[in-house]
Design an enzyme around this catalytic site. Structure first.
Site, mmCIF file in Angstrom:
data_model
loop_
_atom_site.group_PDB
_atom_site.id
_atom_site.type_symbol
_atom_site.label_atom_id
_atom_site.label_comp_id
_atom_site.label_asym_id
_atom_site.label_seq_id
_atom_site.Cartn_x
_atom_site.Cartn_y
_atom_site.Cartn_z
ATOM 1 N N HIS A 72 0.587 -1.240 -0.037
ATOM 2 C CA HIS A 72 -0.068 -0.095 -0.049
ATOM 3 C C HIS A 72 0.774 1.130 0.128
ATOM 4 O O HIS A 72 1.684 1.293 0.836
ATOM 5 C CB HIS A 72 -0.851 0.001 1.205
ATOM 6 C CG HIS A 72 -2.140 -0.797 1.093
ATOM 7 N ND1 HIS A 72 -3.251 -0.583 1.879
ATOM 8 C CD2 HIS A 72 -2.205 -1.803 0.213
ATOM 9 C CE1 HIS A 72 -4.230 -1.721 1.567
ATOM 10 N NE2 HIS A 72 -3.773 -2.257 0.505
ATOM 11 N N TYR A 202 -8.860 5.584 7.706
ATOM 12 C CA TYR A 202 -8.952 6.063 9.093
ATOM 13 C C TYR A 202 -9.954 7.273 9.254
ATOM 14 O O TYR A 202 -9.597 8.230 8.524
ATOM 15 C CB TYR A 202 -7.587 6.850 9.531
ATOM 16 C CG TYR A 202 -6.530 5.480 9.799
ATOM 17 C CD1 TYR A 202 -5.699 4.932 8.625
ATOM 18 C CD2 TYR A 202 -6.229 5.115 10.946
ATOM 19 C CE1 TYR A 202 -4.654 4.095 8.919
ATOM 20 C CE2 TYR A 202 -5.235 4.159 11.033
ATOM 21 C CZ TYR A 202 -4.627 3.513 10.126
ATOM 22 O OH TYR A 202 -3.631 2.640 10.318
ATOM 23 N N PRO A 293 -3.201 0.855 18.847
ATOM 24 C CA PRO A 293 -2.987 0.328 17.500
ATOM 25 C C PRO A 293 -3.213 1.247 16.393
ATOM 26 O O PRO A 293 -2.962 0.913 15.243
ATOM 27 C CB PRO A 293 -4.134 -0.679 17.362
ATOM 28 C CG PRO A 293 -4.953 -0.421 18.490
ATOM 29 C CD PRO A 293 -4.310 0.328 19.599
ATOM 30 N N LYS A 297 1.930 0.071 15.051
ATOM 31 C CA LYS A 297 3.320 0.060 15.262
ATOM 32 C C LYS A 297 3.736 -1.079 16.313
ATOM 33 O O LYS A 297 4.905 -1.550 15.930
ATOM 34 C CB LYS A 297 3.887 1.307 15.996
ATOM 35 C CG LYS A 297 3.821 2.584 15.270
ATOM 36 C CD LYS A 297 5.036 2.747 14.316
ATOM 37 C CE LYS A 297 5.126 3.787 13.253
ATOM 38 N NZ LYS A 297 5.260 2.914 11.906
ATOM 39 N N TYR A 384 4.416 6.687 9.635
ATOM 40 C CA TYR A 384 3.665 5.497 9.385
ATOM 41 C C TYR A 384 4.497 4.415 8.865
ATOM 42 O O TYR A 384 4.572 3.316 9.004
ATOM 43 C CB TYR A 384 2.438 5.926 8.522
ATOM 44 C CG TYR A 384 1.365 4.937 8.869
ATOM 45 C CD1 TYR A 384 0.306 4.848 9.589
ATOM 46 C CD2 TYR A 384 1.318 3.584 7.917
ATOM 47 C CE1 TYR A 384 -0.627 4.039 9.503
ATOM 48 C CE2 TYR A 384 0.421 2.825 7.703
ATOM 49 C CZ TYR A 384 -0.787 3.018 8.714
ATOM 50 O OH TYR A 384 -1.756 1.994 8.558
#
Ligand code: RFL
Ligand code: PHB
Length: 395
Positions: A72, A202, A293, A297, A384
């Site tokens: 991704h 998100y 979460p 990570k 990220y």
């Protein structure tokens, strides 16, 4: 019985450590409370950082990951009825993440250890560690047939997760714990339906956070923010889908529904224990630290710890204690970066129960900044995808 490194826990940290040690010619025994089937089915993480993927490939664990992992190049942030794309590749000079479930990482690791002749003892009970301040620490456990075993080791790795027995062995006078509990939890489902999105969504919503993730081209993984003491019994499949439909809704877009294959609720906390070493006991992964979460990570941190621990143990066993001495400090830089990033993502996206208009306005302002400023978006993308890169330590 004798081994070089006794490892408590067959999660990602313990299994990868055992594999990395084997590549260095170091023998280990892994002891695990649960059955192999349970370890391979436990639904958890799904996102691997760039560096974690590279590490798995470099150490011979890339075959299924390369076939089935979904690369991704970004995520969507959704708020105030808009969906914005954060393009990791463009912002970070080509870095990406890979969606490959923790269940699959664990299956690959167990398979590799077993085919390399590694020893994993499943379904043990009454695990104990002892003589940690000597050069011959001892690991004791009871096999499922009732036999009590004692393993004399050169070092022991506590990779037994947040509720394990190793961290509590550190003397209170030595241990510093920095902790925060969040006033919410995540309800996660695994659903037998093709993802309705090409990349993770998100979503900030006035009813609470929602996340659309995936496991494959045919299986979706979705999460909802719920109260910290919420019972799963209060959440019928219909109620879960209705809430997901509401929080993820966008004009012209449809969330496809399917059969719910698994559902569970996870509390959210940030937790860091230092030091990560006491004598010849070394903690790694969730045994030493927990992150909420939202930053994806935890699994990556667990892998990073043992990537530092394997060479440190290798040297320690050859009479060179320096890397073992700096193990805590080496890990903590990354642990605190991930702890901050995970807290930041969590605070930006969740609604605090009883949260006021100020909280909502500040979150929306932050989100707008992240999606409209290259600097803001780059900071999210860099964290990220993982920074700095994981490397196998040469020595
Ligand atoms: P684990 O996986 O908890 O493994 C510890 C193992 O130790 C065993 N054990 C014992 N064995 C013998 N004797 C005893 N006395 C023992 N006590 C315990 C346990 O049975 C277990 O098998 O820890 P490890 O290896 O440190 O791995 C950490 C990760 O599992 C964890 O950080 C991640 O799952 C966190 N996480 C995520 N991380 C990511 O990087 N990306 C994600 O997208 C992500 N999403 C998540 C997550 C965790 C979640 N939950 C359920 C906490 C999503 C969720 C919902
Ligand atoms: C998951 O797919 O399980 C997942 C993805 C991203 C997160 C947390 C969990 O931030």
């Amino acid at each position: 019985m004798r081994t070089q490194v006794g490892i408590v826990g067959a999660g990602p940290a313990g299994l990868l450590l055992s594999h990395l040690l084997a590549l260095r010619g170091i023998e280990s025994v892994v002891v695990e409370l649960r059955s192999r089937a349970y370890c391979e089915a436990r639904q958890r993480a799904g996102v691997l950082e760039d560096g974690t993927v590279r590490l798995l490939r470099e150490t011979g664990l890339g075959a299924r990951l390369d076939q089935q992992g979904l690369e991704h190049g970004g995520i969507y942030l959704q708020f105030a009825g808009e969906r914005h794309h954060i393009d990791f590749r463009e912002l970070t000079g080509g870095r990406s993440v890979t969606v490959y479930a923790q269940t699959e990482v664990v299956k690959d690791l167990i398979q590799q250890r077993i085919s390399d002749g590694g020893v994993i003892e499943f379904e043990v009970t009454d695990t104990e560690v002892d003589h940690l301040d000597t050069d011959r620490p001892v690991l004791r456990y009871t096999r499922s047939d009732g036999t009590r075993c004692e393993l004399v080791c050169d070092a022991i790795a506590g990779c037994d997760g947040f509720h394990g027995i190793c961290r509590p062995v550190l003397p209170d006078s030595l241990l510093t714990i920095t902790e925060r509990e969040y006033p919410y939890a995540w309800l996660g489902i695994l659903a037998d339906v093709a993802p309705s999105t090409d990349e993770l969504i998100y979503a900030h919503h006035e009813r609470g956070f929602a996340l659309h993730s995936l496991r494959s081209c045919t299986v979706s993984r979705l999460y909802l923010q719920v109260g910290p003491d919420e019972s799963i019994d209060n959440w019928s499949d219909d109620r879960i889908w209705a809430e997901l439909q509401c929080r993820l809704a966008l004009p012209g877009w449809r969330l496809e529904q399917g059969q719910v294959l698994d559902k569970s609720i996870t509390p959210m906390r940030s937790f860091v224990a230092t030091p990560m070493r006491y004598g010849r006991l070394f903690l790694a992964g969730d045994a030493a630290h927990i992150v909420p979460p939202t930053g994806a990570k935890g699994l990556n941190l667990a892998m990073a710890d043992v990537t530092a621990l394997a060479p440190a143990l290798d040297r320690l066993l050859r009479g060179k204690p320096e890397l073992a001495g700096s193990y805590t400090a080496t890990c903590l830089d990354r642990v605190w970066r991930s702890t901050h990033f995970s807290w930041w993502m969590t605070s930006m996206l969740h609604r605090t129960p009883g949260g006021d208009d100020m909280e909502m306005a500040l979150q929306l302002s932050q989100l707008r900044y992240v999606v409209s400023s290259r600097a803001g978006a780059t900071s999210l993308a860099e964290n990220y995808t993982g920074y700095p890169q994981l490397r196998l330590h040469e020595d």
